[in-house]
Design a protein around this motif. Structure first.
Motif, PDB file in Angstrom:
ATOM      1  N   GLU A  33     -25.017  -2.758 -17.535  1.00 18.12           N
ATOM      2  CA  GLU A  33     -23.796  -1.943 -17.576  1.00 18.12           C
ATOM      3  C   GLU A  33     -23.858  -0.779 -16.597  1.00 18.12           C
ATOM      4  OE1 GLU A  33     -24.044  -4.266 -21.266  1.00 18.12           O
ATOM      5  OE2 GLU A  33     -25.454  -2.938 -20.241  1.00 18.12           O
ATOM      6  N   GLU A  36     -22.809  -2.080 -13.348  1.00 16.08           N
ATOM      7  CA  GLU A  36     -21.398  -2.440 -13.466  1.00 16.08           C
ATOM      8  C   GLU A  36     -20.519  -1.196 -13.397  1.00 16.08           C
ATOM      9  OE1 GLU A  36     -18.383  -4.955 -16.439  1.00 16.08           O
ATOM     10  OE2 GLU A  36     -20.490  -4.626 -16.987  1.00 16.08           O
ATOM     11  N   ILE A  37     -20.946  -0.131 -14.066  1.00 15.02           N
ATOM     12  CA  ILE A  37     -20.181   1.115 -14.033  1.00 15.02           C
ATOM     13  C   ILE A  37     -20.152   1.685 -12.614  1.00 15.02           C
ATOM     14  CG2 ILE A  37     -20.212   3.535 -14.787  1.00 15.02           C
ATOM     15  CD1 ILE A  37     -21.222   2.486 -17.518  1.00 15.02           C
ATOM     16  N   LEU A  40     -17.673  -0.308 -10.659  1.00 12.58           N
ATOM     17  CA  LEU A  40     -16.297   0.017 -11.043  1.00 12.58           C
ATOM     18  C   LEU A  40     -15.902   1.411 -10.560  1.00 12.58           C
ATOM     19  CD1 LEU A  40     -16.314  -1.539 -14.602  1.00 12.58           C
ATOM     20  CD2 LEU A  40     -14.952  -2.309 -12.658  1.00 12.58           C
ATOM     21  N   ASP A  41     -16.854   2.340 -10.551  1.00 10.86           N
ATOM     22  CA  ASP A  41     -16.562   3.672 -10.013  1.00 10.86           C
ATOM     23  C   ASP A  41     -16.178   3.570  -8.536  1.00 10.86           C
ATOM     24  OD1 ASP A  41     -16.917   5.077 -12.350  1.00 10.86           O
ATOM     25  OD2 ASP A  41     -19.015   5.569 -11.968  1.00 10.86           O
ATOM     26  N   ARG A 146     -13.947  -0.279 -16.879  1.00 11.53           N
ATOM     27  CA  ARG A 146     -15.023   0.712 -16.854  1.00 11.53           C
ATOM     28  C   ARG A 146     -15.260   1.302 -18.232  1.00 11.53           C
ATOM     29  NH1 ARG A 146     -16.993   5.490 -16.954  1.00 11.53           N
ATOM     30  NH2 ARG A 146     -18.377   6.305 -15.316  1.00 11.53           N
ATOM     31  N   GLU A 150     -18.662   1.238 -20.253  1.00 11.26           N
ATOM     32  CA  GLU A 150     -19.268   2.485 -20.735  1.00 11.26           C
ATOM     33  C   GLU A 150     -19.544   2.399 -22.230  1.00 11.26           C
ATOM     34  OE1 GLU A 150     -21.023   5.976 -20.769  1.00 11.26           O
ATOM     35  OE2 GLU A 150     -20.172   5.189 -18.892  1.00 11.26           O
TER      36      GLU A 150
END
Length: 247
Positions: A33, A36-37, A40-41, A146, A150
């Motif tokens: 994650e 992944e975050i 996505l950011d 996101r 999170e």
């Protein structure tokens, strides 16, 4: 160094707990994650930049449309004024009359051209609005994705924390059963050997470096007192004799 065999075996238990704690810390640092975050950011930054560009483009088109419509209105007003003069018979000279009729025709052509420009701007503005709407949906989708990532990360972190707390409590109990001098050696060797300070001798092989002991080394291990703290000649870790050491 001397230590009771039970304390030496307890050192293996401590090593196992520390290895578990190391794995948990590594897991916390490398949760999928997290990447992944970050992705996505970056995606949201890109989308927001595109949104800002789309908003700027719409603003430019709004100004362009207002100017084109203003130009149309100016030409229309002038054409209406000339048409009223013509219809009111205010021009009597044939030459002036011809000039006025020519100007009205020219203004009509100009108004038609300007109206085409307005239509073109309106079409481009409609396309720009569609692009902005698409970007808005993409931003909302990325933001929702996101948030979900999170939430998953937070749940995983809490789960890991519970496991770390449990392992830490067990470590405290086990460490309290190990003599201070043996514990100090263990801490020192962990720093020197990538976190692995103690290993079992199983079937004549050091579980730390995975190398088999020589015949001479095995003879020394066999003849050494049970409370003698032995070290692997290859990796220098504490080598603990267990039931299946092969001695």
């Amino acid at each position: 160094m001397k230590a009771e065999p039970v304390h030496q075996v307890r050192l293996l238990d401590l090593q196992e707990i520390d290895a578990e704690l190391d794995r948990l810390k590594h897991r916390a640092r490398t949760l999928p994650e997290i990447s992944e975050i970050r992705r996505l950011d970056a995606r949201l930054v890109e989308l927001n930049d595109q949104m800002a560009a789309a908003e700027t483009a719409l603003g430019d088109l709004d100004r362009e449309q207002r100017k084109a419509e203003s130009d149309v209105e100016q030409v229309r007003v002038r054409a209406d004024r000339d048409t009223r003069r013509l219809e009111a018979g205010q021009v009597s000279s044939p030459r002036d009359l011809e000039s006025l009729q020519s100007e009205i025709a020219s203004l009509a052509r100009r108004q038609s051209e300007l109206e085409e420009i307005v239509l073109d701007v309106m079409e481009r503005r409609e396309a720009a609005e569609g692009r902005r709407a698409e970007l808005a949906k993409a931003v909302d989708a990325a933001a929702a994705e996101r948030e979900a990532a999170e939430n998953r990360r937070s749940e995983a972190v809490l789960e890991i924390k519970d496991e770390v707390d449990s392992a830490t409590q067990r470590r405290t109990r086990v460490a309290g059963e190990i003599p201070d001098d043996l514990a100090a050696l263990y801490v020192k060797l962990r720093e020197q050997n990538a976190g692995v300070a103690a290993a079992a001798l199983r079937y004549g092989r050091c579980e730390g470096c995975k190398l088999a002991l020589s015949t001479v080394e095995l003879r020394e291990m066999r003849s050494a007192p049970a409370d003698e703290v032995m070290r692997c000649e290859n990796c220098r870790r504490v080598l603990v004799r267990v039931d299946d050491s092969g001695l």
